[in-house]
Design an enzyme around this catalytic site. Structure first.
Site, short mmCIF file in Angstrom:
data_model
loop_
_atom_site.label_atom_id
_atom_site.label_comp_id
_atom_site.label_asym_id
_atom_site.label_seq_id
_atom_site.Cartn_x
_atom_site.Cartn_y
_atom_site.Cartn_z
N GLU A 1 0.83 -1.22 0.00
CA GLU A 1 0.00 0.00 0.00
C GLU A 1 0.87 1.27 0.00
O GLU A 1 0.38 2.35 0.33
CB GLU A 1 -0.96 0.02 1.21
CG GLU A 1 -1.94 -1.13 1.27
CD GLU A 1 -3.07 -1.07 0.23
OE1 GLU A 1 -3.05 -0.15 -0.61
OE2 GLU A 1 -3.94 -1.96 0.25
N HIS B 1 -12.96 -3.19 2.86
CA HIS B 1 -11.53 -3.49 2.99
C HIS B 1 -10.99 -3.07 4.36
O HIS B 1 -10.57 -3.91 5.14
CB HIS B 1 -10.76 -2.83 1.84
CG HIS B 1 -9.29 -3.06 1.88
ND1 HIS B 1 -8.44 -2.70 0.86
CD2 HIS B 1 -8.49 -3.61 2.82
CE1 HIS B 1 -7.20 -3.03 1.16
NE2 HIS B 1 -7.20 -3.58 2.35
N HIS C 1 -3.06 1.80 8.09
CA HIS C 1 -4.15 1.10 7.41
C HIS C 1 -4.37 -0.20 8.17
O HIS C 1 -3.43 -0.93 8.46
CB HIS C 1 -3.77 0.81 5.94
CG HIS C 1 -4.63 -0.24 5.33
ND1 HIS C 1 -6.00 -0.13 5.24
CD2 HIS C 1 -4.33 -1.45 4.80
CE1 HIS C 1 -6.49 -1.22 4.68
NE2 HIS C 1 -5.49 -2.04 4.41
N HIS D 1 -7.75 -3.37 9.33
CA HIS D 1 -9.00 -4.03 8.94
C HIS D 1 -9.91 -4.21 10.16
O HIS D 1 -10.12 -5.34 10.61
CB HIS D 1 -8.71 -5.40 8.31
CG HIS D 1 -7.80 -5.40 7.12
ND1 HIS D 1 -7.19 -6.55 6.63
CD2 HIS D 1 -7.41 -4.40 6.29
CE1 HIS D 1 -6.46 -6.24 5.55
NE2 HIS D 1 -6.57 -4.94 5.34
P1 13P Z 1 1.01 -5.57 2.92
O1 13P Z 1 1.36 -6.88 3.58
O2 13P Z 1 1.65 -5.41 1.58
O3 13P Z 1 1.30 -4.40 3.86
O4 13P Z 1 -0.57 -5.56 2.62
C1 13P Z 1 -1.53 -5.74 3.62
C2 13P Z 1 -2.82 -5.06 3.32
O5 13P Z 1 -3.63 -4.88 4.22
C3 13P Z 1 -3.11 -4.62 1.93
O6 13P Z 1 -4.24 -3.81 1.90
ZN ZN Z 2 -5.60 -3.98 3.64
#
Ligand code: 13P
Ligand code: ZN
Length: 269
Positions: free
Chosen positions: A118, A214, A141, A143
């Site tokens: 990302e 996401h 970022h 989830h």
């Molecule tokens: P990475 O392992 O490349 O950081 O990706 C994880 C992710 O949440 C992609 O949206």
């Molecule tokens: Zn992600």
């Protein structure tokens, strides 16, 4: 030897990243390699770091970011786990330098760990923050389960509908996430387009942006504060869902209660 040796400020920043990575795992927001963190560490970089030879070839960012020339970032590695970053940050993340073309970077330390997929979103947002003169240094970022669940209904993707509901679940949410939750429609993970949409949404007034179906993307002065904003929002989503599970639609705080709170805490309307 680590780049962190005898550098207490950098050690503190990376230590905070590791602490937050542990929280993300404990909360169930970081399955496998899910989520990523980057921090602009340029202010913590000394001449010895500036003189370090790269330990990777130049790699393209995928976009050109004019405000990032000569900037330094700590980045979670792609495919690396938050639960591992928590215990061994310099084996699951790395320090990178943006090259003079503003379109590529090299890895400096400690190991050639390739940064998160990302990166276009993270670096694009850092470029925007610098251009704006923002004091924000960290982007996250992750989830978060209940917030992501909300985005599976178009009702909650409408501008500020989720924000109003989340703020009304518990007074602290507006106090500690006063700009609310921006919405970005589904886009391919790691794409430059997702990064651009994230910047546009941050620019329209949000610190925390939802990526439909996401995750969230949050910015703040440091990584602990970015985490706190996501944490209070997700707590509100959990309260909403708990009430629904008890079989009723929660009332939420009244408009008068929200107004009183906003005045007391000096928050925007
Ligand atoms: P990475 O392992 O490349 O950081 O990706 C994880 C992710 O949440 C992609 O949206
Ligand atoms: Zn992600």
């Amino acid at each position: 030897m680590s780049i962190l040796d005898n550098r207490p400020a950098l050690q503190h920043t990376v230590g905070q990243v590791a602490e937050v990575a542990g929280y993300l795992w404990q909360k169930g927001w970081a399955e496998r390699n899910g989520g990523n963190i980057t921090v602009n560490i340029t202010d913590e970089v000394d001449d010895a770091i500036r003189a370090l030879p790269p330990i990777s070839d130049p790699m393209p960012i995928g976009t050109t970011l004019p405000h990032l020339r000569g900037c330094y970032f700590f980045c979670k590695g792609t495919n690396k786990r938050m639960r591992d970053l928590a215990r061994h940050p310099m084996e699951n993340g790395s320090v990178i330098r943006i090259l003079d073309d503003c379109a590529s970077y090299v890895i400096l330390a400690d190991q050639p760990v390739k940064p998160t997929s990302e990166l276009p979103s993270h670096l694009g947002v850092h470029d925007y923050l610098i251009a704006k003169g923002s004091p924000y240094k960290a982007s996250l970022h992750t989830h978060p389960i209940e917030l992501v669940a909300l985005t599976h209904s178009p009702r909650w993707m409408e501008k500020d509908v989720a924000t109003r509901m989340l703020w009304s679940m518990i007074p602290e949410t507006k106090a500690f996430c006063p700009r609310g939750l921006g919405m970005v429609p589904y886009m391919l993970p790691s794409s430059v387009e997702l990064g651009e949409a994230t910047i546009r949404t941050i620019d329209s007034g949000y610190d925390v942006v939802m990526w439909e179906k996401h995750g969230v993307f949050a910015v703040d002065a440091d990584i602990m504060s970015a985490f706190d904003q996501v944490d209070v929002l997700n707590k509100s989503a959990q309260i909403y869902i708990s009430a629904k599970n008890m079989g009723f639609e929660p009332d939420g705080m009244s408009d008068a209660q929200m107004q009183e709170m906003s005045q007391a805490f000096n928050l925007p309307k």
